[in-house]
Design a protein around this motif. Structure first.
Motif, PDB file in Angstrom:
ATOM      1  N   TYR A  89       0.818  -1.203   0.000  1.00  0.00           N
ATOM      2  CA  TYR A  89       0.000   0.000   0.000  1.00  0.00           C
ATOM      3  C   TYR A  89       0.855   1.258   0.000  1.00  0.00           C
ATOM      4  O   TYR A  89       2.016   1.254   0.399  1.00  0.00           O
ATOM      5  N   LEU A  90       0.261   2.336  -0.498  1.00  0.00           N
ATOM      6  CA  LEU A  90       0.846   3.672  -0.427  1.00  0.00           C
ATOM      7  C   LEU A  90       0.113   4.414   0.666  1.00  0.00           C
ATOM      8  O   LEU A  90      -1.052   4.139   0.951  1.00  0.00           O
ATOM      9  N   LEU A  91       0.789   5.380   1.284  1.00  0.00           N
ATOM     10  CA  LEU A  91       0.148   6.117   2.364  1.00  0.00           C
ATOM     11  C   LEU A  91       0.476   7.600   2.303  1.00  0.00           C
ATOM     12  O   LEU A  91       1.512   8.004   1.780  1.00  0.00           O
ATOM     13  N   ALA A  92      -0.437   8.379   2.825  1.00  0.00           N
ATOM     14  CA  ALA A  92      -0.262   9.817   3.037  1.00  0.00           C
ATOM     15  C   ALA A  92      -0.725  10.089   4.461  1.00  0.00           C
ATOM     16  O   ALA A  92      -1.729   9.517   4.913  1.00  0.00           O
ATOM     17  N   VAL A 119       4.590  10.939   3.250  1.00  0.00           N
ATOM     18  CA  VAL A 119       4.172   9.951   2.263  1.00  0.00           C
ATOM     19  C   VAL A 119       5.034   8.727   2.464  1.00  0.00           C
ATOM     20  O   VAL A 119       6.125   8.806   3.045  1.00  0.00           O
ATOM     21  N   GLY A 120       4.536   7.588   2.007  1.00  0.00           N
ATOM     22  CA  GLY A 120       5.319   6.377   2.176  1.00  0.00           C
ATOM     23  C   GLY A 120       4.664   5.182   1.528  1.00  0.00           C
ATOM     24  O   GLY A 120       3.684   5.298   0.792  1.00  0.00           O
ATOM     25  N   ALA A 121       5.237   4.025   1.854  1.00  0.00           N
ATOM     26  CA  ALA A 121       4.746   2.760   1.337  1.00  0.00           C
ATOM     27  C   ALA A 121       4.848   1.716   2.434  1.00  0.00           C
ATOM     28  O   ALA A 121       5.674   1.845   3.352  1.00  0.00           O
ATOM     29  N   GLU A 134       6.419  -0.191   7.322  1.00  0.00           N
ATOM     30  CA  GLU A 134       6.210   1.040   6.547  1.00  0.00           C
ATOM     31  C   GLU A 134       7.503   1.851   6.490  1.00  0.00           C
ATOM     32  O   GLU A 134       8.247   1.909   7.463  1.00  0.00           O
ATOM     33  N   TYR A 135       7.709   2.496   5.348  1.00  0.00           N
ATOM     34  CA  TYR A 135       8.802   3.441   5.168  1.00  0.00           C
ATOM     35  C   TYR A 135       8.156   4.776   4.817  1.00  0.00           C
ATOM     36  O   TYR A 135       7.323   4.844   3.910  1.00  0.00           O
ATOM     37  N   ARG A 136       8.523   5.851   5.548  1.00  0.00           N
ATOM     38  CA  ARG A 136       7.875   7.149   5.367  1.00  0.00           C
ATOM     39  C   ARG A 136       8.894   8.275   5.204  1.00  0.00           C
ATOM     40  O   ARG A 136       9.987   8.201   5.755  1.00  0.00           O
ATOM     41  N   HIS A 145      11.645   7.650   8.164  1.00  0.00           N
ATOM     42  CA  HIS A 145      11.604   6.710   9.277  1.00  0.00           C
ATOM     43  C   HIS A 145      10.928   5.408   8.858  1.00  0.00           C
ATOM     44  O   HIS A 145      10.211   5.350   7.871  1.00  0.00           O
ATOM     45  N   LEU A 146      11.226   4.389   9.633  1.00  0.00           N
ATOM     46  CA  LEU A 146      10.723   3.051   9.401  1.00  0.00           C
ATOM     47  C   LEU A 146       9.834   2.666  10.566  1.00  0.00           C
ATOM     48  O   LEU A 146      10.157   2.965  11.716  1.00  0.00           O
ATOM     49  N   ARG A 147       8.703   2.041  10.268  1.00  0.00           N
ATOM     50  CA  ARG A 147       7.778   1.551  11.299  1.00  0.00           C
ATOM     51  C   ARG A 147       7.562   0.053  11.118  1.00  0.00           C
ATOM     52  O   ARG A 147       7.275  -0.396  10.017  1.00  0.00           O
ATOM     53  N   LEU A 148       7.678  -0.677  12.203  1.00  0.00           N
ATOM     54  CA  LEU A 148       7.407  -2.106  12.223  1.00  0.00           C
ATOM     55  C   LEU A 148       6.356  -2.336  13.290  1.00  0.00           C
ATOM     56  O   LEU A 148       6.541  -1.921  14.438  1.00  0.00           O
ATOM     57  N   GLY A 149       5.237  -2.955  12.920  1.00  0.00           N
ATOM     58  CA  GLY A 149       4.156  -3.092  13.885  1.00  0.00           C
ATOM     59  C   GLY A 149       3.278  -4.291  13.655  1.00  0.00           C
ATOM     60  O   GLY A 149       3.529  -5.135  12.789  1.00  0.00           O
TER      61      GLY A 149
END
Length: 180
Positions: A89-92, A119-121, A134-136, A145-149
């Protein structure tokens, strides 16, 4: 402030019981590459349809980091590739940023209250308990930044952990949750 966050997530949790399969809650750990900071966050995912998610989020980078800050925001996630096991997915995301130790910064115009846009993916699974990565990119501070959840989808109950009470869709003998 902590009481307000607990109240917001309590309301979201209670509303989840009325919209099974359309709401998930999750938590994540974050790493900001530019500030070399670790943080954590929480989110609620609302799934109005199979491709879009509306995601209120909070995040906190504790005081042991160079940057001590809070984020309160709202994101949109649009699924772009739907696979049998994984979704991309893409994110805003837009957020209010409370920078607690801004006075220690050497940046011109550093202030406590800020608005950010990211923005990120990301990638996640189709299961009821969904790990995500996620990478944003943050436009305001030009940071990544990177998110792992992990996200849990309400009402997605199956003994195998990936089925749903609404039947889901069948791919290779596995029932997948219909939401997201």
């Amino acid at each position: 402030m902590i009481k307000q966050l607990i109240f917001i997530f309590l309301i979201a949790f209670l509303s989840a019981t009325t919209k099974a399969q359309n709401i998930g809650v999750g938590a994540d750990a974050m790493y900001n590459f530019q500030t070399e900071s670790f943080g954590f966050g929480a989110r609620v995912n609302f799934f109005p349809n199979r491709g879009l998610s509306i995601v209120p989020q909070v995040a906190y980078y504790p005081g042991f980091n160079k940057i001590n800050e809070y984020y309160f925001g709202l994101g949109l996630e649009q699924k772009v590739i739907r696979g049998n096991t994984f979704n991309f997915y893409l994110l805003a995301h837009g957020a209010y940023n409370l920078w607690a130790n801004h006075e220690e910064s050497s940046l011109d115009g550093a202030q406590a209250s800020n608005w950010n846009a990211e923005v990120g993916a990301g990638i996640t699974t189709n299961r009821c308990l969904r790990p995500f990565l996620e990478y944003r990119y943050n436009f305001k501070f030009q940071e990544t930044h990177l998110r792992l959840g992990l996200l849990y989808i309400f009402g997605c109950n199956s003994s195998s952990g990936n089925g749903g009470k609404y039947g889901g869709r069948r791919k290779g003998g596995t029932t997948l949750c219909p939401a997201y």
